[in-house]
Design a protein around this motif. Structure first.
Motif, PDB file in Angstrom:
ATOM      1  N   LEU A   1       3.777   9.588   7.747  1.00 42.23           N
ATOM      2  CA  LEU A   1       3.196   8.441   6.907  1.00 42.23           C
ATOM      3  C   LEU A   1       3.266   7.216   7.445  1.00 42.23           C
ATOM      4  O   LEU A   1       2.239   6.483   7.232  1.00 42.23           O
ATOM      5  CB  LEU A   1       4.144   8.500   5.707  1.00 42.23           C
ATOM      6  N   SER A   2       4.077   6.841   8.193  1.00 43.64           N
ATOM      7  CA  SER A   2       4.168   5.516   8.926  1.00 43.64           C
ATOM      8  C   SER A   2       2.888   5.176   9.784  1.00 43.64           C
ATOM      9  O   SER A   2       2.450   4.209   9.972  1.00 43.64           O
ATOM     10  CB  SER A   2       5.750   5.310   9.445  1.00 43.64           C
ATOM     11  N   LEU A   3       2.849   6.231  10.630  1.00 47.98           N
ATOM     12  CA  LEU A   3       1.758   6.045  11.707  1.00 47.98           C
ATOM     13  C   LEU A   3       0.265   5.917  10.948  1.00 47.98           C
ATOM     14  O   LEU A   3      -0.505   5.335  11.218  1.00 47.98           O
ATOM     15  CB  LEU A   3       1.702   7.223  12.575  1.00 47.98           C
ATOM     16  N   ASN A   4       0.264   6.871   9.837  1.00 49.56           N
ATOM     17  CA  ASN A   4      -1.113   6.774   8.961  1.00 49.56           C
ATOM     18  C   ASN A   4      -1.080   5.484   8.449  1.00 49.56           C
ATOM     19  O   ASN A   4      -2.126   4.911   8.370  1.00 49.56           O
ATOM     20  CB  ASN A   4      -1.059   7.835   8.104  1.00 49.56           C
ATOM     21  N   GLY A   5      -0.066   4.877   7.949  1.00 46.62           N
ATOM     22  CA  GLY A   5      -0.111   3.478   7.536  1.00 46.62           C
ATOM     23  C   GLY A   5      -0.709   2.493   8.260  1.00 46.62           C
ATOM     24  O   GLY A   5      -1.640   1.619   7.954  1.00 46.62           O
ATOM     25  N   VAL A   6      -0.193   2.439   9.463  1.00 48.51           N
ATOM     26  CA  VAL A   6      -0.556   1.416  10.606  1.00 48.51           C
ATOM     27  C   VAL A   6      -1.990   1.944  10.916  1.00 48.51           C
ATOM     28  O   VAL A   6      -2.992   0.973  11.003  1.00 48.51           O
ATOM     29  CB  VAL A   6       0.447   1.782  11.732  1.00 48.51           C
ATOM     30  N   ARG A   7      -2.496   3.197  11.008  1.00 48.78           N
ATOM     31  CA  ARG A   7      -3.624   3.488  11.265  1.00 48.78           C
ATOM     32  C   ARG A   7      -4.749   3.071  10.148  1.00 48.78           C
ATOM     33  O   ARG A   7      -5.730   2.600  10.437  1.00 48.78           O
ATOM     34  CB  ARG A   7      -3.763   5.036  11.286  1.00 48.78           C
ATOM     35  N   GLY A   8      -4.235   3.201   8.979  1.00 49.00           N
ATOM     36  CA  GLY A   8      -4.969   2.669   7.868  1.00 49.00           C
ATOM     37  C   GLY A   8      -5.271   1.089   7.499  1.00 49.00           C
ATOM     38  O   GLY A   8      -6.338   0.739   7.131  1.00 49.00           O
ATOM     39  N   ILE A   9      -4.228   0.429   7.813  1.00 50.73           N
ATOM     40  CA  ILE A   9      -4.304  -0.860   7.231  1.00 50.73           C
ATOM     41  C   ILE A   9      -4.016  -1.707   8.558  1.00 50.73           C
ATOM     42  O   ILE A   9      -3.934  -3.022   8.220  1.00 50.73           O
ATOM     43  CB  ILE A   9      -3.342  -1.200   6.093  1.00 50.73           C
ATOM     44  N   GLY A  10      -3.569  -1.293   9.643  1.00 51.32           N
ATOM     45  CA  GLY A  10      -3.180  -2.282  10.673  1.00 51.32           C
ATOM     46  C   GLY A  10      -1.861  -2.570  10.801  1.00 51.32           C
ATOM     47  O   GLY A  10      -0.672  -1.607  10.507  1.00 51.32           O
ATOM     48  N   VAL A  11      -1.325  -3.953  10.818  1.00 53.18           N
ATOM     49  CA  VAL A  11       0.139  -4.339  10.999  1.00 53.18           C
ATOM     50  C   VAL A  11       0.899  -3.941   9.774  1.00 53.18           C
ATOM     51  O   VAL A  11       0.388  -4.245   8.709  1.00 53.18           O
ATOM     52  CB  VAL A  11       0.022  -5.701  11.349  1.00 53.18           C
ATOM     53  N   VAL A  12       1.993  -3.368  10.066  1.00 58.47           N
ATOM     54  CA  VAL A  12       2.775  -3.296   8.745  1.00 58.47           C
ATOM     55  C   VAL A  12       4.117  -3.815   9.040  1.00 58.47           C
ATOM     56  O   VAL A  12       4.784  -3.613  10.013  1.00 58.47           O
ATOM     57  CB  VAL A  12       3.352  -1.537   8.496  1.00 58.47           C
TER      58      VAL A  12
ATOM     59  N   VAL B   1      -4.088   6.269   2.735  1.00 55.37           N
ATOM     60  CA  VAL B   1      -3.582   5.154   2.420  1.00 55.37           C
ATOM     61  C   VAL B   1      -4.183   4.437   1.377  1.00 55.37           C
ATOM     62  O   VAL B   1      -5.450   4.406   1.424  1.00 55.37           O
ATOM     63  CB  VAL B   1      -3.602   4.199   3.782  1.00 55.37           C
ATOM     64  N   THR B   2      -3.593   4.037   0.349  1.00 52.52           N
ATOM     65  CA  THR B   2      -4.287   3.450  -0.730  1.00 52.52           C
ATOM     66  C   THR B   2      -4.760   2.022  -0.551  1.00 52.52           C
ATOM     67  O   THR B   2      -4.266   1.507   0.353  1.00 52.52           O
ATOM     68  CB  THR B   2      -3.458   3.358  -2.019  1.00 52.52           C
ATOM     69  N   SER B   3      -5.783   1.555  -1.427  1.00 56.30           N
ATOM     70  CA  SER B   3      -6.032   0.144  -1.443  1.00 56.30           C
ATOM     71  C   SER B   3      -4.972  -0.518  -2.002  1.00 56.30           C
ATOM     72  O   SER B   3      -3.847  -0.017  -2.238  1.00 56.30           O
ATOM     73  CB  SER B   3      -7.348   0.037  -2.530  1.00 56.30           C
ATOM     74  N   ARG B   4      -4.815  -1.711  -1.751  1.00 58.59           N
ATOM     75  CA  ARG B   4      -3.793  -2.434  -2.353  1.00 58.59           C
ATOM     76  C   ARG B   4      -3.378  -2.475  -3.656  1.00 58.59           C
ATOM     77  O   ARG B   4      -4.272  -2.056  -4.669  1.00 58.59           O
ATOM     78  CB  ARG B   4      -4.320  -4.198  -2.205  1.00 58.59           C
ATOM     79  N   LEU B   5      -2.039  -2.441  -3.710  1.00 59.50           N
ATOM     80  CA  LEU B   5      -1.408  -2.090  -4.949  1.00 59.50           C
ATOM     81  C   LEU B   5      -1.474  -3.500  -5.917  1.00 59.50           C
ATOM     82  O   LEU B   5      -1.148  -4.493  -5.501  1.00 59.50           O
ATOM     83  CB  LEU B   5       0.073  -1.839  -4.626  1.00 59.50           C
ATOM     84  N   LEU B   6      -1.594  -3.228  -7.122  1.00 57.06           N
ATOM     85  CA  LEU B   6      -1.873  -4.436  -7.935  1.00 57.06           C
ATOM     86  C   LEU B   6      -0.849  -4.540  -9.061  1.00 57.06           C
ATOM     87  O   LEU B   6      -0.430  -5.649  -9.216  1.00 57.06           O
ATOM     88  CB  LEU B   6      -3.135  -4.555  -8.760  1.00 57.06           C
ATOM     89  N   ALA B   7      -0.166  -3.565  -9.666  1.00 57.41           N
ATOM     90  CA  ALA B   7       0.621  -3.528 -10.463  1.00 57.41           C
ATOM     91  C   ALA B   7       1.489  -2.042 -10.795  1.00 57.41           C
ATOM     92  O   ALA B   7       1.075  -1.104 -10.264  1.00 57.41           O
ATOM     93  CB  ALA B   7      -0.138  -3.754 -11.974  1.00 57.41           C
TER      94      ALA B   7
ATOM     95  N   HIS C   1       0.599  -1.354  -0.045  1.00 54.99           N
ATOM     96  CA  HIS C   1       0.004   0.051  -0.030  1.00 54.99           C
ATOM     97  C   HIS C   1       0.721   1.459   0.105  1.00 54.99           C
ATOM     98  O   HIS C   1       1.940   1.267   0.556  1.00 54.99           O
ATOM     99  CB  HIS C   1      -0.749  -0.154   1.277  1.00 54.99           C
ATOM    100  N   ILE C   2       0.245   2.197  -0.669  1.00 54.40           N
ATOM    101  CA  ILE C   2       1.129   3.629  -0.489  1.00 54.40           C
ATOM    102  C   ILE C   2       0.525   4.298   0.625  1.00 54.40           C
ATOM    103  O   ILE C   2      -0.660   4.479   0.885  1.00 54.40           O
ATOM    104  CB  ILE C   2       1.125   4.464  -1.848  1.00 54.40           C
ATOM    105  N   THR C   3       1.281   4.947   1.419  1.00 51.62           N
ATOM    106  CA  THR C   3       0.982   6.100   2.385  1.00 51.62           C
ATOM    107  C   THR C   3       1.605   7.267   2.043  1.00 51.62           C
ATOM    108  O   THR C   3       2.605   7.247   1.786  1.00 51.62           O
ATOM    109  CB  THR C   3       1.306   5.420   3.694  1.00 51.62           C
ATOM    110  N   THR C   4       0.513   8.240   1.955  1.00 49.22           N
ATOM    111  CA  THR C   4       1.168   9.407   1.266  1.00 49.22           C
ATOM    112  C   THR C   4       0.396  10.551   1.772  1.00 49.22           C
ATOM    113  O   THR C   4      -0.402  10.437   2.404  1.00 49.22           O
ATOM    114  CB  THR C   4       0.760   9.458  -0.271  1.00 49.22           C
ATOM    115  N   GLN C   5       1.073  11.705   1.441  1.00 49.48           N
ATOM    116  CA  GLN C   5       0.600  13.061   1.715  1.00 49.48           C
ATOM    117  C   GLN C   5      -0.016  13.722   0.510  1.00 49.48           C
ATOM    118  O   GLN C   5       0.770  13.766  -0.310  1.00 49.48           O
ATOM    119  CB  GLN C   5       1.428  14.152   2.296  1.00 49.48           C
ATOM    120  N   ILE C   6      -1.438  13.776   0.142  1.00 50.10           N
ATOM    121  CA  ILE C   6      -2.033  14.230  -1.053  1.00 50.10           C
ATOM    122  C   ILE C   6      -1.919  15.610  -1.048  1.00 50.10           C
ATOM    123  O   ILE C   6      -1.574  16.027  -2.205  1.00 50.10           O
ATOM    124  CB  ILE C   6      -3.608  13.713  -0.989  1.00 50.10           C
TER     125      ILE C   6
END
Length: 126
Positions: free
Chosen positions: A86-97, A48-54, A36-41
């Motif tokens: 970004l890391s904290l938001n990633g954990v908040r968005g998808i759980g365990v990283v 935090v994006t949905s799962r990356l596919l390609a 997943h991408i965690t980003t500042q838009i």
């Protein structure tokens, strides 16, 4: 002091935002291997994006499960404060990283190919 995330909201409909250009980003991995991408838009707006596919390495373009494309316009975020957010938001968005694969992905984009000793993290966009 801990950051407080406010105004939790979903991203706009994919059809109204087909592609997003990113300047502040990291790519995180879940224990099951999903990326997943965690980003500042925008200033103060994290996603935090949905799962990356390609990925299209030549265009630095990543496609997500939602159908949205993300163009990586700059190398992965290195500023420690932003990286922490970004890391904290990633954990908040998808759980365990379980890891951060930003450098591996950026290396593949920069060279146009995955490193010989690294497995391909994402298939090419079809």
């Amino acid at each position: 002091m801990f950051p407080v995330f406010k105004n939790d909201r979903l991203a706009p409909d994919v059809l109204s935002q087909l592609e997003v250009h990113l300047h502040h980003w990291r790519i995180v991995q879940r224990p099951n291997g999903d990326l997943h991408i965690t980003t500042q838009i925008a200033p103060g707006v994290l996603r935090v994006t949905s799962r990356l596919l390609a990925i299209d390495l030549s265009k630095a373009l990543l496609k997500t499960e939602s159908g949205r494309s993300y163009h990586l316009c700059a190398p992965p975020e290195l500023d420690q404060v932003m990286w922490s957010l970004l890391s904290l938001n990633g954990v908040r968005g998808i759980g365990v990283v379980s890891g951060d694969v930003s450098e591996a992905v950026w290396g593949a984009i920069s060279s146009g190919a995955w490193a010989n000793d690294e497995m391909t993290l994402l298939p090419p966009i079809q």
